[in-house]
Design a protein around this motif. Structure first.
Motif, PDB file in Angstrom:
ATOM      1  N   THR A   9      16.877   5.123   1.470  1.00  0.00           N
ATOM      2  CA  THR A   9      17.719   3.946   1.810  1.00  0.00           C
ATOM      3  C   THR A   9      18.932   3.561   0.961  1.00  0.00           C
ATOM      4  O   THR A   9      20.231   3.585   1.250  1.00  0.00           O
ATOM      5  CB  THR A   9      17.066   2.844   2.100  1.00  0.00           C
ATOM      6  N   LEU A  10      18.887   3.751  -0.175  1.00  0.00           N
ATOM      7  CA  LEU A  10      19.853   3.688  -1.440  1.00  0.00           C
ATOM      8  C   LEU A  10      20.842   4.653  -1.410  1.00  0.00           C
ATOM      9  O   LEU A  10      22.031   4.264  -1.241  1.00  0.00           O
ATOM     10  CB  LEU A  10      19.234   3.557  -2.935  1.00  0.00           C
ATOM     11  N   ILE A  11      20.444   5.869  -0.858  1.00  0.00           N
ATOM     12  CA  ILE A  11      21.482   6.681  -1.021  1.00  0.00           C
ATOM     13  C   ILE A  11      22.336   6.842   0.275  1.00  0.00           C
ATOM     14  O   ILE A  11      23.460   6.902   0.161  1.00  0.00           O
ATOM     15  CB  ILE A  11      20.690   8.511  -1.019  1.00  0.00           C
ATOM     16  N   VAL A  12      21.753   6.355   1.421  1.00  0.00           N
ATOM     17  CA  VAL A  12      22.597   6.164   2.579  1.00  0.00           C
ATOM     18  C   VAL A  12      23.379   4.995   2.591  1.00  0.00           C
ATOM     19  O   VAL A  12      24.793   5.052   2.802  1.00  0.00           O
ATOM     20  CB  VAL A  12      21.570   6.046   3.952  1.00  0.00           C
ATOM     21  N   LEU A  13      23.020   3.901   1.794  1.00  0.00           N
ATOM     22  CA  LEU A  13      23.786   2.700   1.429  1.00  0.00           C
ATOM     23  C   LEU A  13      24.949   3.108   0.729  1.00  0.00           C
ATOM     24  O   LEU A  13      26.148   2.664   1.021  1.00  0.00           O
ATOM     25  CB  LEU A  13      23.158   1.406   0.912  1.00  0.00           C
ATOM     26  N   ASN A  14      24.697   4.075  -0.363  1.00  0.00           N
ATOM     27  CA  ASN A  14      25.807   4.313  -1.252  1.00  0.00           C
ATOM     28  C   ASN A  14      26.804   5.099  -0.448  1.00  0.00           C
ATOM     29  O   ASN A  14      28.372   5.011  -0.777  1.00  0.00           O
ATOM     30  CB  ASN A  14      25.362   5.122  -2.482  1.00  0.00           C
ATOM     31  N   ILE A  15      26.509   6.154   0.214  1.00  0.00           N
ATOM     32  CA  ILE A  15      27.464   6.931   1.155  1.00  0.00           C
ATOM     33  C   ILE A  15      28.051   5.991   1.981  1.00  0.00           C
ATOM     34  O   ILE A  15      29.406   6.246   2.194  1.00  0.00           O
ATOM     35  CB  ILE A  15      26.510   8.009   1.903  1.00  0.00           C
ATOM     36  N   VAL A  16      27.570   5.057   2.833  1.00  0.00           N
ATOM     37  CA  VAL A  16      28.110   4.221   3.651  1.00  0.00           C
ATOM     38  C   VAL A  16      29.088   3.355   2.975  1.00  0.00           C
ATOM     39  O   VAL A  16      30.363   3.227   3.263  1.00  0.00           O
ATOM     40  CB  VAL A  16      27.222   3.324   4.534  1.00  0.00           C
ATOM     41  N   ILE A  17      29.036   2.862   2.039  1.00  0.00           N
ATOM     42  CA  ILE A  17      29.786   1.956   1.426  1.00  0.00           C
ATOM     43  C   ILE A  17      30.855   2.826   0.624  1.00  0.00           C
ATOM     44  O   ILE A  17      32.271   2.287   0.772  1.00  0.00           O
ATOM     45  CB  ILE A  17      29.082   1.188   0.113  1.00  0.00           C
ATOM     46  N   GLY A  18      30.676   3.929   0.176  1.00  0.00           N
ATOM     47  CA  GLY A  18      31.830   4.912  -0.282  1.00  0.00           C
ATOM     48  C   GLY A  18      32.668   5.106   0.787  1.00  0.00           C
ATOM     49  O   GLY A  18      33.817   5.207   0.617  1.00  0.00           O
ATOM     50  N   LEU A  19      32.072   5.687   1.974  1.00  0.00           N
ATOM     51  CA  LEU A  19      33.004   6.050   3.003  1.00  0.00           C
ATOM     52  C   LEU A  19      33.800   4.811   3.602  1.00  0.00           C
ATOM     53  O   LEU A  19      35.034   4.885   3.890  1.00  0.00           O
ATOM     54  CB  LEU A  19      32.277   6.736   4.193  1.00  0.00           C
ATOM     55  N   SER A  20      33.359   3.611   3.471  1.00  0.00           N
ATOM     56  CA  SER A  20      33.849   2.450   3.918  1.00  0.00           C
ATOM     57  C   SER A  20      35.177   2.036   3.000  1.00  0.00           C
ATOM     58  O   SER A  20      36.326   1.783   3.394  1.00  0.00           O
ATOM     59  CB  SER A  20      33.109   1.192   3.839  1.00  0.00           C
ATOM     60  N   LEU A  21      34.776   2.317   1.468  1.00  0.00           N
ATOM     61  CA  LEU A  21      36.035   1.918   0.672  1.00  0.00           C
ATOM     62  C   LEU A  21      37.138   2.939   0.720  1.00  0.00           C
ATOM     63  O   LEU A  21      38.370   2.697   0.747  1.00  0.00           O
ATOM     64  CB  LEU A  21      35.380   1.957  -0.783  1.00  0.00           C
ATOM     65  N   ALA A  22      36.893   4.284   0.919  1.00  0.00           N
ATOM     66  CA  ALA A  22      37.716   5.348   1.132  1.00  0.00           C
ATOM     67  C   ALA A  22      38.596   5.215   2.480  1.00  0.00           C
ATOM     68  O   ALA A  22      39.878   5.292   2.294  1.00  0.00           O
ATOM     69  CB  ALA A  22      36.797   6.599   1.112  1.00  0.00           C
ATOM     70  N   ALA A  23      38.102   4.731   3.643  1.00  0.00           N
ATOM     71  CA  ALA A  23      38.704   4.507   4.710  1.00  0.00           C
ATOM     72  C   ALA A  23      39.531   3.212   4.562  1.00  0.00           C
ATOM     73  O   ALA A  23      40.638   3.355   5.050  1.00  0.00           O
ATOM     74  CB  ALA A  23      37.652   4.342   5.858  1.00  0.00           C
ATOM     75  N   TRP A  24      39.400   2.251   3.891  1.00  0.00           N
ATOM     76  CA  TRP A  24      40.113   1.162   3.603  1.00  0.00           C
ATOM     77  C   TRP A  24      41.123   1.529   2.751  1.00  0.00           C
ATOM     78  O   TRP A  24      42.438   0.939   2.921  1.00  0.00           O
ATOM     79  CB  TRP A  24      39.357   0.017   2.965  1.00  0.00           C
ATOM     80  N   ARG A  25      41.084   2.320   1.616  1.00  0.00           N
ATOM     81  CA  ARG A  25      42.116   2.650   0.848  1.00  0.00           C
ATOM     82  C   ARG A  25      43.115   3.453   1.561  1.00  0.00           C
ATOM     83  O   ARG A  25      44.216   3.586   1.534  1.00  0.00           O
ATOM     84  CB  ARG A  25      41.431   3.541  -0.267  1.00  0.00           C
ATOM     85  N   PHE A  26      42.594   4.563   2.345  1.00  0.00           N
ATOM     86  CA  PHE A  26      43.443   5.421   3.236  1.00  0.00           C
ATOM     87  C   PHE A  26      44.138   4.569   4.239  1.00  0.00           C
ATOM     88  O   PHE A  26      45.159   4.892   4.138  1.00  0.00           O
ATOM     89  CB  PHE A  26      42.605   6.488   3.971  1.00  0.00           C
ATOM     90  N   TYR A  27      43.593   3.643   4.768  1.00  0.00           N
ATOM     91  CA  TYR A  27      44.340   2.672   5.787  1.00  0.00           C
ATOM     92  C   TYR A  27      45.476   2.220   4.821  1.00  0.00           C
ATOM     93  O   TYR A  27      46.583   1.878   5.562  1.00  0.00           O
ATOM     94  CB  TYR A  27      43.558   1.701   6.552  1.00  0.00           C
ATOM     95  N   LYS A  28      45.061   1.436   3.863  1.00  0.00           N
ATOM     96  CA  LYS A  28      45.976   0.615   3.116  1.00  0.00           C
ATOM     97  C   LYS A  28      47.191   1.636   2.643  1.00  0.00           C
ATOM     98  O   LYS A  28      48.449   0.995   2.467  1.00  0.00           O
ATOM     99  CB  LYS A  28      45.346   0.062   1.889  1.00  0.00           C
TER     100      LYS A  28
END
Length: 51
Positions: A9-28
């Motif tokens: 669960t920790l690994i999946v949460l880290n992946i989800v948070i990382g992808l969310s931050l990367a998508a937000w940065r790409f969008y910005k």
């Protein structure tokens, strides 16, 4: 408490948070205004040689 499912669960949460931050940065980055283009002065070295 520290079962394999907990660490999975920790690994999946880290992946989800990382992808969310990367998508937000790409969008910005894609929605920010582009800087104004400053034309460089033309020198004789960049002009074609005429016969």
């Amino acid at each position: 408490m520290f079962t394999p499912e907990f660490f999975n669960t920790l690994i999946v949460l880290n992946i989800v948070i990382g992808l969310s931050l990367a998508a937000w940065r790409f969008y910005k980055d894609m929605t920010r205004p582009l800087p104004r283009h400053q034309p460089t002065p033309i020198s004789d070295d960049t002009q074609p040689h005429l016969p």
